[in-house]
Enzyme design. Sequence first.
Site, PDB file in Angstrom:
ATOM      1  N   SER A  36      70.133  25.952 -77.329  1.00 33.95           N
ATOM      2  CA  SER A  36      70.968  26.941 -76.670  1.00 33.95           C
ATOM      3  C   SER A  36      70.586  28.314 -77.202  1.00 33.95           C
ATOM      4  O   SER A  36      70.395  28.498 -78.410  1.00 33.95           O
ATOM      5  CB  SER A  36      72.452  26.656 -76.954  1.00 33.95           C
ATOM      6  OG  SER A  36      73.272  27.662 -76.384  1.00 33.95           O
ATOM      7  N   GLY A  48      62.163  38.013 -56.601  1.00 30.01           N
ATOM      8  CA  GLY A  48      61.318  37.198 -55.737  1.00 30.01           C
ATOM      9  C   GLY A  48      59.976  37.884 -55.559  1.00 30.01           C
ATOM     10  O   GLY A  48      59.886  39.114 -55.520  1.00 30.01           O
ATOM     11  N   GLN A 169      53.374  30.730 -60.027  1.00 25.64           N
ATOM     12  CA  GLN A 169      54.068  29.622 -60.676  1.00 25.64           C
ATOM     13  C   GLN A 169      54.173  28.384 -59.793  1.00 25.64           C
ATOM     14  O   GLN A 169      54.557  27.315 -60.261  1.00 25.64           O
ATOM     15  CB  GLN A 169      55.469  30.066 -61.124  1.00 25.64           C
ATOM     16  CG  GLN A 169      56.407  30.441 -59.999  1.00 25.64           C
ATOM     17  CD  GLN A 169      56.380  31.912 -59.650  1.00 25.64           C
ATOM     18  OE1 GLN A 169      55.377  32.590 -59.816  1.00 25.64           O
ATOM     19  NE2 GLN A 169      57.510  32.428 -59.183  1.00 25.64           N
ATOM     20  N   GLN A 170      53.800  28.502 -58.522  1.00 26.36           N
ATOM     21  CA  GLN A 170      53.828  27.337 -57.632  1.00 26.36           C
ATOM     22  C   GLN A 170      52.525  26.543 -57.679  1.00 26.36           C
ATOM     23  O   GLN A 170      52.427  25.485 -57.042  1.00 26.36           O
ATOM     24  CB  GLN A 170      54.102  27.791 -56.185  1.00 26.36           C
ATOM     25  CG  GLN A 170      55.439  28.512 -55.994  1.00 26.36           C
ATOM     26  CD  GLN A 170      56.631  27.614 -56.223  1.00 26.36           C
ATOM     27  OE1 GLN A 170      56.864  27.163 -57.340  1.00 26.36           O
ATOM     28  NE2 GLN A 170      57.387  27.348 -55.186  1.00 26.36           N
ATOM     29  N   ASP A 255      53.595  40.887 -59.928  1.00 29.17           N
ATOM     30  CA  ASP A 255      53.895  41.288 -58.554  1.00 29.17           C
ATOM     31  C   ASP A 255      53.584  42.763 -58.342  1.00 29.17           C
ATOM     32  O   ASP A 255      53.054  43.158 -57.289  1.00 29.17           O
ATOM     33  CB  ASP A 255      55.362  41.021 -58.230  1.00 29.17           C
ATOM     34  CG  ASP A 255      55.724  39.548 -58.297  1.00 29.17           C
ATOM     35  OD1 ASP A 255      54.850  38.714 -58.029  1.00 29.17           O
ATOM     36  OD2 ASP A 255      56.892  39.241 -58.617  1.00 29.17           O
TER      37      ASP A 255
END
Length: 302
Positions: A36, A48, A169-170, A255
């Site tokens: 945690s 996004g 990341q995909q 990005d």
Amino acid sequence: MSVLISGSLAFDTITNFPGRFAQQILPDQVHILNVSFLVPTLRREFGGCAGNIAYTLHKLGGAPLVMAALGNDGGEYLERFASWGCDTSLVLRSADAYTAQAIIITDLDNNQITAFHPGAMQQAHETVVPRDRSDIQLAIIAPDGRDAMLSHAEQLATAGIPFIFDPGQQLPMFDGAELQRFVTLARWIAVNDYEGRMLCERMGTTLAELSRQPQIAGVVVTLGAEGSELWQDGERQHIPGVQAGEIVDPTGCGDAFRGALLFGLAKGWTLERCIRLGNRVGALKISHRGGQNHPVPDATDA
């Protein structure tokens, strides 16, 4: 002329852990991992990949055409695009899903742990690349739903629109054959150094060999503060990074770089010049929180 940006739209919940993940995660205990992190700061940002890329492209003076999906909570995002004068005719609005959500924890070393709920992004494939838009100059396939990335790449190729393949990341969602198909359809490839290694491993190739494929005009590999690599016809060129004034938040740096890359390509610049602008924009981005709050340099100086 428009630049089509196929990718995700999301709301980012960004937190900072005032410690180091490496000191909290015991390598010999990862099979029973239960940790945690106390995160004293929390903020919500527009995010996004498609939204972040569009932001930088717009700020530089380009014309983004966003192709993505929003959920039933996405009205605020549409209003934001409208305030830019951004074309949202290809943004799908889902009535039965939330907009994608990313919960990001960043530690003192700028390592990040992210939990991602795809939400409406899983419906992004329902939007089709238009065949009657002569104003679309080029495009990017950025991280999005798996089906959307596969179908939109095919549709762009059929429409004769050159595009950047940016798996991000995909990338782990695709096998070697699927990745080869993307590469066969694309004009350019953009990855970070980790993604570049994974891409080559899954395809059983090298960056040099990738860059020799006749349809590929260049493979761009970002290296963080070290700058970028440009591979063309099997030859590597290192383009040095730009020192950031302050290291605040790495979220969206890749990005921002890609927004600059698209801007330069739309202007007909050489890839080297595009990358130099991207390195400058990335250094500005990391000095600001969130993926859509940074300024951009005067592109005429690039």
